[in-house]
Scaffold this motif. Structure first.
Motif, PDB file in Angstrom:
ATOM      1  N   ALA A  18      -4.017  34.720  -1.574  1.00 61.01           N
ATOM      2  CA  ALA A  18      -4.573  35.260  -2.815  1.00 61.01           C
ATOM      3  C   ALA A  18      -3.466  35.483  -3.840  1.00 61.01           C
ATOM      4  N   GLY A  19      -3.668  34.948  -5.010  1.00 57.73           N
ATOM      5  CA  GLY A  19      -2.708  35.147  -6.093  1.00 57.73           C
ATOM      6  C   GLY A  19      -1.486  34.249  -6.023  1.00 57.73           C
ATOM      7  N   ARG A  20      -1.403  33.409  -5.005  1.00 58.10           N
ATOM      8  CA  ARG A  20      -0.216  32.566  -4.862  1.00 58.10           C
ATOM      9  C   ARG A  20      -0.449  31.214  -5.523  1.00 58.10           C
ATOM     10  N   SER A  21       0.649  30.493  -5.716  1.00 59.73           N
ATOM     11  CA  SER A  21       0.563  29.161  -6.312  1.00 59.73           C
ATOM     12  C   SER A  21       0.897  28.120  -5.255  1.00 59.73           C
ATOM     13  N   ILE A  22      -0.046  27.214  -5.020  1.00 58.06           N
ATOM     14  CA  ILE A  22       0.115  26.213  -3.974  1.00 58.06           C
ATOM     15  C   ILE A  22       0.269  24.839  -4.615  1.00 58.06           C
ATOM     16  N   GLU A  23       1.232  24.088  -4.108  1.00 56.30           N
ATOM     17  CA  GLU A  23       1.396  22.717  -4.601  1.00 56.30           C
ATOM     18  C   GLU A  23       1.285  21.760  -3.422  1.00 56.30           C
ATOM     19  N   THR A  24       0.519  20.702  -3.620  1.00 55.24           N
ATOM     20  CA  THR A  24       0.365  19.684  -2.582  1.00 55.24           C
ATOM     21  C   THR A  24       0.917  18.360  -3.092  1.00 55.24           C
ATOM     22  N   ILE A  25       0.922  17.383  -2.212  1.00 55.94           N
ATOM     23  CA  ILE A  25       1.449  16.060  -2.562  1.00 55.94           C
ATOM     24  C   ILE A  25       0.756  15.497  -3.808  1.00 55.94           C
ATOM     25  N   GLU A  26      -0.512  15.840  -3.983  1.00 58.35           N
ATOM     26  CA  GLU A  26      -1.258  15.297  -5.119  1.00 58.35           C
ATOM     27  C   GLU A  26      -0.721  15.796  -6.460  1.00 58.35           C
ATOM     28  N   SER A  27       0.079  16.868  -6.437  1.00 55.92           N
ATOM     29  CA  SER A  27       0.543  17.449  -7.697  1.00 55.92           C
ATOM     30  C   SER A  27       1.756  16.731  -8.270  1.00 55.92           C
ATOM     31  N   LEU A  28       2.393  15.904  -7.472  1.00 60.91           N
ATOM     32  CA  LEU A  28       3.707  15.406  -7.904  1.00 60.91           C
ATOM     33  C   LEU A  28       3.618  14.284  -8.931  1.00 60.91           C
ATOM     34  N   ALA A  29       2.676  13.379  -8.754  1.00 64.84           N
ATOM     35  CA  ALA A  29       2.565  12.283  -9.715  1.00 64.84           C
ATOM     36  C   ALA A  29       2.078  12.838 -11.050  1.00 64.84           C
ATOM     37  N   ALA A  30       2.654  12.343 -12.142  1.00 71.02           N
ATOM     38  CA  ALA A  30       2.246  12.801 -13.470  1.00 71.02           C
ATOM     39  C   ALA A  30       1.630  11.624 -14.206  1.00 71.02           C
TER      40      ALA A  30
ATOM     41  N   ASP B 237       0.822  -1.213   0.000  1.00 68.10           N
ATOM     42  CA  ASP B 237       0.000   0.000   0.000  1.00 68.10           C
ATOM     43  C   ASP B 237       0.860   1.269   0.000  1.00 68.10           C
ATOM     44  N   GLY B 238       2.128   1.085  -0.366  1.00 65.66           N
ATOM     45  CA  GLY B 238       3.068   2.211  -0.305  1.00 65.66           C
ATOM     46  C   GLY B 238       2.772   3.307  -1.311  1.00 65.66           C
ATOM     47  N   VAL B 239       2.323   2.921  -2.503  1.00 62.26           N
ATOM     48  CA  VAL B 239       2.062   3.939  -3.523  1.00 62.26           C
ATOM     49  C   VAL B 239       0.977   4.910  -3.052  1.00 62.26           C
ATOM     50  N   ASP B 240      -0.034   4.360  -2.399  1.00 59.96           N
ATOM     51  CA  ASP B 240      -1.099   5.234  -1.882  1.00 59.96           C
ATOM     52  C   ASP B 240      -0.539   6.236  -0.874  1.00 59.96           C
ATOM     53  N   LYS B 241       0.418   5.790  -0.088  1.00 57.67           N
ATOM     54  CA  LYS B 241       0.959   6.664   0.955  1.00 57.67           C
ATOM     55  C   LYS B 241       1.801   7.791   0.364  1.00 57.67           C
ATOM     56  N   VAL B 242       2.631   7.472  -0.616  1.00 52.07           N
ATOM     57  CA  VAL B 242       3.534   8.515  -1.128  1.00 52.07           C
ATOM     58  C   VAL B 242       2.833   9.457  -2.105  1.00 52.07           C
ATOM     59  N   THR B 243       1.678   9.069  -2.607  1.00 56.34           N
ATOM     60  CA  THR B 243       0.974   9.945  -3.545  1.00 56.34           C
ATOM     61  C   THR B 243      -0.112  10.774  -2.876  1.00 56.34           C
ATOM     62  N   GLY B 244      -0.357  10.516  -1.589  1.00 54.28           N
ATOM     63  CA  GLY B 244      -1.414  11.258  -0.899  1.00 54.28           C
ATOM     64  C   GLY B 244      -2.799  10.677  -1.122  1.00 54.28           C
ATOM     65  N   ARG B 245      -2.857   9.533  -1.804  1.00 53.11           N
ATOM     66  CA  ARG B 245      -4.176   8.940  -2.061  1.00 53.11           C
ATOM     67  C   ARG B 245      -4.708   8.160  -0.862  1.00 53.11           C
TER      68      ARG B 245
ATOM     69  N   ARG C 128      -8.134  20.674   2.276  1.00 51.28           N
ATOM     70  CA  ARG C 128      -8.743  19.373   2.576  1.00 51.28           C
ATOM     71  C   ARG C 128     -10.261  19.388   2.371  1.00 51.28           C
ATOM     72  N   ARG C 129     -10.896  20.486   2.721  1.00 51.55           N
ATOM     73  CA  ARG C 129     -12.364  20.477   2.719  1.00 51.55           C
ATOM     74  C   ARG C 129     -12.957  21.200   1.517  1.00 51.55           C
ATOM     75  N   SER C 130     -12.461  22.391   1.188  1.00 56.48           N
ATOM     76  CA  SER C 130     -13.029  23.097   0.038  1.00 56.48           C
ATOM     77  C   SER C 130     -12.566  22.460  -1.264  1.00 56.48           C
ATOM     78  N   VAL C 131     -11.259  22.238  -1.366  1.00 51.94           N
ATOM     79  CA  VAL C 131     -10.718  21.687  -2.611  1.00 51.94           C
ATOM     80  C   VAL C 131     -10.885  20.165  -2.646  1.00 51.94           C
ATOM     81  N   GLY C 132     -10.871  19.545  -1.474  1.00 43.71           N
ATOM     82  CA  GLY C 132     -11.031  18.087  -1.422  1.00 43.71           C
ATOM     83  C   GLY C 132      -9.746  17.320  -1.573  1.00 43.71           C
TER      84      GLY C 132
ATOM     85  N   HIS D 260     -17.138  13.245   4.135  1.00 41.45           N
ATOM     86  CA  HIS D 260     -17.854  13.557   5.368  1.00 41.45           C
ATOM     87  C   HIS D 260     -19.057  14.474   5.169  1.00 41.45           C
ATOM     88  N   ALA D 261     -19.497  14.605   3.935  1.00 46.84           N
ATOM     89  CA  ALA D 261     -20.456  15.678   3.650  1.00 46.84           C
ATOM     90  C   ALA D 261     -21.628  15.722   4.636  1.00 46.84           C
ATOM     91  N   ASP D 262     -22.151  14.567   5.041  1.00 44.65           N
ATOM     92  CA  ASP D 262     -23.352  14.595   5.874  1.00 44.65           C
ATOM     93  C   ASP D 262     -23.066  14.369   7.353  1.00 44.65           C
TER      94      ASP D 262
END
Lengths: 323, 793, 160
Positions: free
Chosen positions: C70-82, B26-34, C30-34, B43-45
């Motif tokens: 405002a106006g800044r560029s934010i990168e998170t862990i989700e951005s790294l994988a292509a 499950d390492g890929v999920d951990k390093v990609t943030g998934r 985490r909440r607005s952008v998901g 948690h919407a509701d």
């Protein structure tokens, strides 16, 4: 999804100019924001309840380092990371570069600013806690209570100022530009601080530190910080020294210590000026430092240790600078 | 991971997976943030659940008025202790804690009421509107105060605030001391420490009142113990409950017992008929605690001139906090693993687990055995010095040889401690460097061991210790179903490897579904380093059963006896011919007429491994002990008291490393966690109020001061372990602290009897020694002067 | 108290969201952008789990006001994988077990990413200095250092 609801919400205003910022800061309950590394943790714990948060991060002209010969003006929103990485700062004012590099961790330094570190709130184990915790002890003299848990008999707040830059700037004889609606006044860095942990800054409402002005260096300088871990920690004690040594002896020495009381302590150096830098002189300085600082139980680490280690750091730094 | 399913079938020899460094499944999920941890679940509701904590350390609950809170807009449920059917506690004989306090509060921070509301602001307003009338009683904060005559009692049925008193005697202790050439006694003190898992606690619970079903997802190491606790505390039929474990951000023992917030989340969900999420702060973790207790130890050892241990006499007092938790087990572990590492003559152990008005202590990595290990190794080290014995020689004089029955009747089937000693002696350059380092530098050695799973689970039900199901379906994929909770240690990966190896299949063919009580077989959880050994064995047996079924199906198709089938996983051959069948054909044959195959493997610890017959004998017993030796090199700054760890060399006998990558990582993590405790971590209380409930004051080491840790994994091929494997994630923790203080003694001559070795404590010890040295030389001078006067009147 | 429309770039996409002035960047992400890859391990600025990049520099999202972005560029862990493929750092952390429980990992990798962008061949000391604000409770950091070194080597090989 906001900061704890125990904190009243505030209005975030982004100032376009110093004039705008100081006008807004004159509003009761207004707070300055640049990197947020000092203010936001306090907001999260409900320690600050501002009406307006005035962001000065967008003000042009506060983010520069300007040189005139070997004198230097550093804008209040220059980040600590930039200060620590600036080669000319490092060679001209080693104490300042070393102090900037010693603040927190990299992500604190890339957000935290010169002005923010200078004006950082004081700290205490009985103060830097969550709302429930402070409620459990009935608050403290600094916020929401009438007892200082550090010295319950006394009537003053002992929270310690823990900024790393201040002792360096004091040792380097820096001055500050303080802007307000009425204009700009200049004050010595050391005069920014008062000996009261609950109100440690000598700023009036609506005043904003906009720049630090450093004269050309008069000798060598350095900063040493005692902490348990190699990163993140605030100083248990931090010592800055600016030193001019002539052919035989110390001609001038300024020693300032942070983390040991509500304001940085300037240690009298009469006893070592005129002496050669040797073990005896270093020991003399250590003793002077230990006599001058009076840390209280504001940290989990015993106060006596902070006093001892301040002396040791000062003695070591003196020898290093003179070597 | 190189081999794909298609490529593997073309390979001449089947893949081997055990013994090879294998990245986590499950390492890929951990390093990609998934990877989704509990707080990441959609948690919407969900309603926001929040808990009100007592500010009073000890008091009688006169009343808790929640009427105003209930009346507030947006508030959907308010619960108190009265809403629970029964108290809980991980050990069936010691269930004395309510999810929300009833009648009495016993520590500052104890939960007393909880709310579920539409949003956080409404929830906070509701908490603020609850009026708790608590009449204070006098509190006791230290073990000493709790044990004092006339001390207020925390629990009516526990006289003297003693939760458990242990008295164990093995052999003739007095004769043992009489036979010793050197006897020494020392007292030690250890601060309370906390787990510091980086993920904050969270739980998401849903209740469907139409079906009467409760679902809970939370940050737990023991989903099935949580299942039992929720059923018990809420008075629900167990069949109405489903627990699933999302990704969990570490545990280290914080989460090896059901915790109040998880049970409270379930109660709120039921009361609101909704989904409730409880997200806790870091401060909440410290208040929930369950860490290693503050401990005082008096230890007396007898040694012969050659170093042989003739007698052990030890007294341990643990400040247990307000409730039982694992306390009985902790105080028993301290005795069981005090001396069983070595061949010892005779043992007297006295243990006291004491109730105090502080957050409950519990199980923490190295459970019960860490502080006694320090005391034992430190005193050995000191006495070895007096006897002129090298620390290695001293250990070698006391080695056990398996099969071995320890003084306290624990069975040892494999032990490679001797090899561990050899490895670290060489790796650290001990012989060339010890005693020859510059002033302020030093080397120290210590040994340790730990169980591979408690031989008797705390919730004894008569079921096997571990069960694994394997499902093989039409698509040729294999699903490994296990209740085992992967909390980052890599258990899902290890189980995949074990199954893949046994089936000669690439690990890509195997998918793990773990810790979902609706799908997976029950498992006791991730604690006492049980998963590799016990669940690994169950996986091995399940895979063997599946392999047998597949071989039989292949034999039927090929028209030969099963014994003629050479099983190679992706294909099988008829022995001595070139007739073969690919895996897909075997699967088709195996499923014909029966459909989807599900097989089971179980593991039960043999009875001879379950300890002796005296009271408390089960604790410490295990099917396999790991062994470890480590050398620590330090630099001590004698002016500031700062101790820096320069290097650690550790050799760990894990039987056989199924996944050497993960085993190495576990050993490094364990050593390093030992370092945190030994150097700088400690909780602290101000009148019972946690003074360091954050990551600034609770000082987990940063990367900046963390040393290189060189690991050698040593094989001993345990006869019962899966592929010979034993535990690798705890046993090397215990040795760090004593190796550290031994190194400090080597560097400075100072022997620290209290940990952690923070700069202030070290500097105090240095200053004290200087003062004593000065006094001694003054005395000597005076005596010399006096002698001079006598000779020259 | 105020609410605003925040215009900001998150992982290369420009967004405009209504946020309360008191919203923390970590909650916005985490909440607005998901994007739940960014974690929170402490109560504000103490553990580094929430580290993201703001205009390329590491920042702690849990003590950053979203309004200040405002106006800044934010990168998170989700951005790294292509295209679903791990970045060199992610692959190195996976293959060298720089992640055990994985909770500190996003922050750790983002701090390392900031380092490797300005220094593709950092010394061990430089690695330790760059990651000094990211607490990990599992690894003892040994394999984290090794992971960053492996990523650095992979980058060097990629250049050749």
């Amino acid at each position: 999804m906001t900061i704890d609801a125990t904190t009243p919400r505030f209005e975030f205003r982004r100032a376009a100019s110093v004039g705008e910022a100081v006008q807004w800061l004159a509003t009761p309950g207004a707070r300055v924001h640049a990197g947020g590394t000092d203010l936001v943790p306090n907001l999260r714990r409900g320690l600050e309840r501002p009406s307006i948060v005035v962001d000065i991060g967008g003000i042009a002209g506060l983010a520069g380092i300007a040189w005139r010969d070997d004198a230097c003006a550093i804008g209040a929103t220059v980040t600590l990371a930039r200060l620590a990485a600036d080669a000319r700062v490092a060679s001209t004012y080693p104490a300042l570069a070393e102090a900037a590099a010693a603040v927190g961790a990299p992500a604190h330094r890339s957000a935290g600013t010169v002005g923010g570190n200078l004006c950082a709130d004081t700290r205490c184990v009985h103060y830097n806690q969550g709302a429930w915790w402070r409620g459990a002890v009935g608050g403290c003299l600094k916020r929401g209570g009438d007892v200082c848990h550090v010295a319950p008999q006394g009537r003053r707040c002992h929270a310690a100022f823990c900024g790393d830059l201040a002792p360096a700037l004091i040792a380097l004889s820096a001055e500050l530009d303080v802007a307000s609606y009425g204009g700009v006044r200049r004050m010595a860095a050391v005069d920014l601080y008062r000996d009261d942990g609950a109100a440690h800054l000598a700023l009036l409402p609506g005043e904003l530190v906009t720049a630090v002005r450093l004269p050309p260096p008069d000798g060598v300088s350095g900063y040493r910080k005692a902490r348990v871990r190699g990163s993140i920690d605030f100083p248990l004690a931090g010592v800055a020294i600016a030193l001019r040594v002539g052919q035989r002896s110390i001609e001038r020495a300024i020693v300032a210590v942070t983390g040991v009381g509500p304001r940085p302590v300037v240690v009298g150096t009469e006893a070592i000026v005129g002496r050669r830098v040797d073990d005896e002189t270093a020991a003399l300085l250590a003793t002077r430092v230990e006599q001058s600082v009076k840390p209280m139980r504001t940290t989990a680490t015993p106060a006596a240790y902070r006093r001892q280690v301040a002396g040791v750091l000062a003695a070591r730094l003196l020898r290093t600078l003179a070597a | 991971m190189s081999s794909s399913i298609g490529a593997a079938s073309a390979e001449a020899s089947p893949p081997r997976t055990v013994g090879h460094p294998t990245p986590l499944v499950d390492g890929v999920d951990k390093v990609t943030g998934r990877a989704r941890y509990t707080a990441d679940l959609p948690h919407a509701d969900a309603l926001v659940g929040m808990i009100l904590r007592s500010t009073v350390a000890h008091g009688t609950i006169v009343g808790i008025d929640v009427s105003a809170a209930r009346a507030l807009p947006g508030v959907r449920a308010v619960v108190t202790g009265d809403d629970f059917a029964a108290p809980y506690g991980v050990i069936p004989i010691a269930q004395n804690e309510w999810p929300l306090a009833r009648e009495r509060v016993r520590y500052r921070g104890e939960p007393i009421a909880a709310v579920a509301a539409d949003d956080r602001a409404s929830a906070e307003a509701a908490l603020a509107a609850i009026v708790a009338d608590i009449a204070p009683l006098s509190p006791v904060f230290t073990a000493q105060d709790a044990l004092a005559e006339g001390a207020p009692l925390l629990h009516r049925d526990k006289a003297g605030n003693v939760e458990r008193e242990v008295a164990q005697d093995f052999g003739d202790v007095d004769a043992g001391f009489a036979a010793a050439d050197l006897v020494r006694e020392r007292r030690f003190h250890y601060a309370e420490v906390a787990h510091g898992q980086i993920e904050r606690n969270a739980a998401v619970a849903s209740f469907d009142p139409e079906r009467g079903e409760l679902t809970s997802r939370s940050t737990t190491q023991v989903p099935y113990y949580l299942h039992l606790a929720i059923a018990r505390c809420l008075g629900l039929d167990r069949a109405q409950i489903r627990i699933t474990k999302p990704f969990v951000g570490g545990g280290f023992g914080h989460r090896v017992e059901p915790l109040n917030f998880e049970i409270v989340a379930a109660a709120l969900a039921r009361a609101a008929g909704a989904t409730v999420r409880v997200e806790q702060s870091r401060e909440d973790s410290f208040l929930t605690h369950r860490g290693r207790p503050e401990t005082d130890i008096r230890l007396r050892l007898g040694l012969r001139a050659g170093g042989e241990i003739t007698a052990v006499d030890c007294e341990v007092i643990q400040r247990g906090g307000a409730y039982a938790g694992y306390g009985v087990v902790t105080i028993l572990y301290a005795g069981a693993l005090l001396h069983a590492l070595y061949r010892v003559g005779a043992v007297r152990y006295r243990g006291l687990r004491v109730y105090t008005n502080t957050p409950p202590s519990g199980a923490m990595r190295g459970h019960g055995a860490v502080d006694v290990r320090h005391a034992f190794e430190a005193l050995l080290d000191e006495m070895g010095g007096e006897l002129g014995l090298d620390p290695f020689a001293l250990r070698r004089a006391n080695l056990i040889e398996p099969p071995w029955r320890t003084a306290n009747d624990l069975q040892v089937n494999s032990c490679a401690l001797a090899a561990c000693l050899d490895r670290v002696e060489e790796a650290s350059g001990w012989r060339e460097r010890r005693g020859k380092l510059p002033r302020g530098r030093g080397l120290g050695l210590a040994c340790s061991h730990y169980v591979s799973g408690a031989a008797k689970p705390v919730q004894w039900s008569g079921e096997p210790h571990a069960v694994v199901n394997l499902k093989l379906d039409f698509d040729g994929s294999i699903t490994l179903l296990t209740g085992a909770a992967d909390i980052g240690q890599g258990s899902s990966t290890l189980l995949t490897q074990v199954a893949a190896e046994t089936l000669c299949l690439p690990i890509e063919r195997i998918r793990v579904v773990a810790a979902d009580s609706a799908l997976t077989p029950k498992d006791n959880g991730s604690y006492s380093s049980r998963v590799s050994f016990m669940v690994g064995n169950a996986a091995l047996r399940a895979a063997e059963a599946l392999r047998d079924t597949l071989v039989e199906a292949a034999a039927r198709t090929l028209g030969v006896a099963a014994t003629e089938v050479v099983w190679q996983g992706e294909r099988c051959l008829v022995r001595g011919t070139d007739r073969e069948l690919d895996f897909a054909s075997v699967v088709a044959a195996a499923l014909a007429g029966t459909g989807t195959l599900t097989v089971k493997g179980v593991w039960t610890t043999p009875s001879e491994m379950q300890g002796g017959r005296f009271r408390g004998a089960a604790v410490g017993s295990t099917a396999g002990f790991s062994y470890s030796a480590q050398v620590v090199e330090v630099a001590v700054d004698e002016e500031t008291g700062a101790v820096s760890v320069e290097h650690v060399w550790v050799a760990h006998d894990c039987g056989f490393a199924i996944n050497p990558l993960a085993a190495t990582g576990q050993v490094q993590g364990a050593v390093w966690m030992g370092m945190g405790q030994a150097l700088q971590e400690e909780t602290q209380y101000h009148e019972g109020l946690a003074l360091r409930p954050n990551f600034l004051d609770y000082r987990i080491p940063t990367i900046a001061e963390s040393p290189p840790i060189d690991v050698t994994l040593v094989d001993s091929l345990d006869p019962l372990g899966p592929f010979g494997a034993k535990e690798a994630s705890e046993g090397s923790l215990h040795g760090f602290a004593p190796a550290l203080t031994s190194a400090i003694a080597d560097a400075t001559g100072i022997r620290l009897m209290a940990l952690p070795a923070t700069p202030d404590r070290v500097l105090d010890a240095i200053v004290r020694r200087r003062r004593e040295a000065r006094l001694e030389s003054m005395r000597a001078n005076r005596a010399a002067a006096a002698a001079g006067e006598r000779t020259n009147p | 108290m105020g609410t605003r429309l925040l215009e900001v770039t998150v992982n290369g996409r420009t967004r405009c969201d209504a946020v309360d002035d008191a919203t923390l960047l970590v909650d916005y992400l985490r909440r607005s952008v998901g994007l739940t890859g960014t974690k929170q391990g402490c109560d504000g600025g103490e553990c580094g789990a929430c580290t993201v990049l703001v205009d390329g520099a590491p920042r702690l999202a849990c003590i950053t006001l979203a309004a200040s972005m405002a106006g800044r560029s934010i990168e998170t862990i989700e951005s790294l994988a292509a295209a679903g493929r791990m970045s060199p750092l992610q692959r190195a952390f996976h293959e060298h077990l720089g992640a055990q429980c994985g909770y500190c990992t996003p922050g750790m990798i983002m701090s390392a990413e900031a380092l490797l962008r300005r220094d593709r061949a950092p010394t061990e000391d430089a690695i330790r200095a760059a990651l000094a604000g990211n607490l990990c409770r599992c690894t003892g950091y040994v394999k984290i250092v090794e992971s960053v070194q492996a990523a650095s080597r992979a980058l060097a090989e990629g250049e050749r």
